[in-house]
Write an enzyme that holds these catalytic residues in place. Sequence first.
Site, short mmCIF file in Angstrom:
data_model
loop_
_atom_site.label_atom_id
_atom_site.label_comp_id
_atom_site.label_asym_id
_atom_site.label_seq_id
_atom_site.Cartn_x
_atom_site.Cartn_y
_atom_site.Cartn_z
CE1 TYR A 1 -3.07 3.06 0.57
CE2 TYR A 1 -3.21 2.51 2.90
CZ TYR A 1 -3.55 3.32 1.83
OH TYR A 1 -4.40 4.40 2.03
CB CYS A 2 0.94 4.34 0.12
SG CYS A 2 1.60 6.02 0.03
CG LEU A 3 7.21 4.52 1.02
CD1 LEU A 3 7.79 4.96 -0.32
CD2 LEU A 3 7.63 5.49 2.12
CG LEU B 1 -3.54 -2.10 -2.07
CD1 LEU B 1 -4.04 -2.33 -0.64
CD2 LEU B 1 -4.56 -2.58 -3.08
#
Length: 577
Positions: free
Chosen positions: A310-312, A338
């Site tokens: 997710y993200c980073l 994500l």
Amino acid sequence: MTEMSELYVAASKKAVEKTIQDAPNYFSDNLELAIQYSNLFSEIASNPDNTAKAQSLYVDFMKKQQDLWKNIMLRQQGKEHEPVIAPAPEDKRFKAPEWNEQPYFDFIKQNYLLVSELMSNIVDSVDLDERTKKKIGFYTKQYIDAFSPANFLATNPEALKLAKETNGQSITEGLKNFLEDVAEGRISQTDTTAFKLGENLAVTPGEVVYENELIQLIQYTPTTKKVYETPVLVIPPWINKYYILDLKPENSYVKYIVDSGFTTFLISWKNPTRELGHLGFDDYVEKAVFKASEVIQSITKAKKINAVGYCLGGTLLSIALSVAYSRKNVPFQSATFLATMIDFSDVGPMGDIIDENLVKKIENGELKNENLMRGKVMGGAFNMIRSNDLIWNYVANSYLKGKKPAPFDILYWNGDNTNLPANMYGFYLRYMLLENKLSRKNALRICDTPIDIGKIELPTFVVGTSEDHISPPATTFTTTELFSGPVEYVLGGSGHVMGIVNPPAKKKYGYSRGGEMGKGFEQWRKTAKQFEGSWWTPWTEWVKKQSGKEIAAPAKAGNAQYKVIEHAPGRYVKEQC
């Protein structure tokens, strides 16, 4: 009452001034900002075309001002009139009827909107290079938002009405709220006393089965008699904490995975101190992703793992996959990304102000002096991107109206900041955000390995969200064009957080899928089909296809080598900045 009002006006003014002062401190410095605006005014004064554009905009502004005064006269005579300017439909600041029903406040509102329009239009019209124009536009918006009449007691009709109705008690409570926030060093967005980790947030049952200086690895307790033989590893971002994916049971993505029949593991990140500022991306790959994978394979005996980033966390997953393919030792069966950026050519509003000067300022300032990027600094920076929603809304409600923020799990998480190691963050800021080297073949070396995202061949599932201000949907879509294997893209509704934390039971936002691939984001969007519900549903269908047969659920967490250390959520997630 009068003395209290004067104290309150002074407090309100101080809150606005501090936020304005902090804006350049989060990003640029005051000298550079002054130079940027000086360049803007010089271009207007020295370039005849720019001068003509500015004059034309000012003439239009004055005409609208005249129309606004005419409307005042018409209103006094009881005649019908149309507003000269109206707030955007999504602008929540002027929704209350008092802004329209009372002529004085209607005038203040429209005058503010006209001035805002003029300032924005002048910046847009001047012939400057695009980067400079975006940077000036970003700061101009911060000043425009800060000086909204909704942010001051004397020009906010809702606050004045409430003060009268409560005989000044709302002003007293507002001043109390302000002083409490000053003591805490932040603007309260939610009732922080309403939540406690392990009691009403991050409550999915599980055990910490491994830890090192960077991570704890949580293994969640199965809720089904059988599970798929391929386990799931969730890699959350380490900007903020993992429990955004495990909030309350009804909106916990982690619980949903467990209930869907997967042996589920999750990385909980250490909240770094200055002593851990040396940690870099090599450590995040080796000590987090690869070590977690090794532990999972030992515990489950599975040959492969389904990874979710997710993200980073997704950015890290892509790096780890590239390194794994170079080493010809890939522990993953599939990968899910994500709201993840790998190509950083368009990073949304943050990209308007990220440049060489800013990066050098951060490198020579916070990172050098503190050996960390402080979580509160990062939190303030992200709040500035949506300052009306995440700053001024709470200034008006808490300080002007004396209302305590309501309990909201996502905003509690949003304020639960984490630090970032200087080494890692400096590398990320310069080589990924600024120079966009991650998406370019062999432009970066991590773990002594040239990074080539194109080597990634396993099945991937990419999720973007339509209103994302941090990972714009078009940018998340470019991820699908970087991999060599089969890719599916789904676009969820809402933004970076709400669009991801969107359980099917709530039947909110919807999602799009099935668009034409390989011809860019806009073509995909035009050809995709819209569905109700949540992207969680098609993702579950997809990941089950990657997960082999069903086997008996494990009777307990860990094994002889990796024994249970403590119950979830563990110590690391509770550490404060």
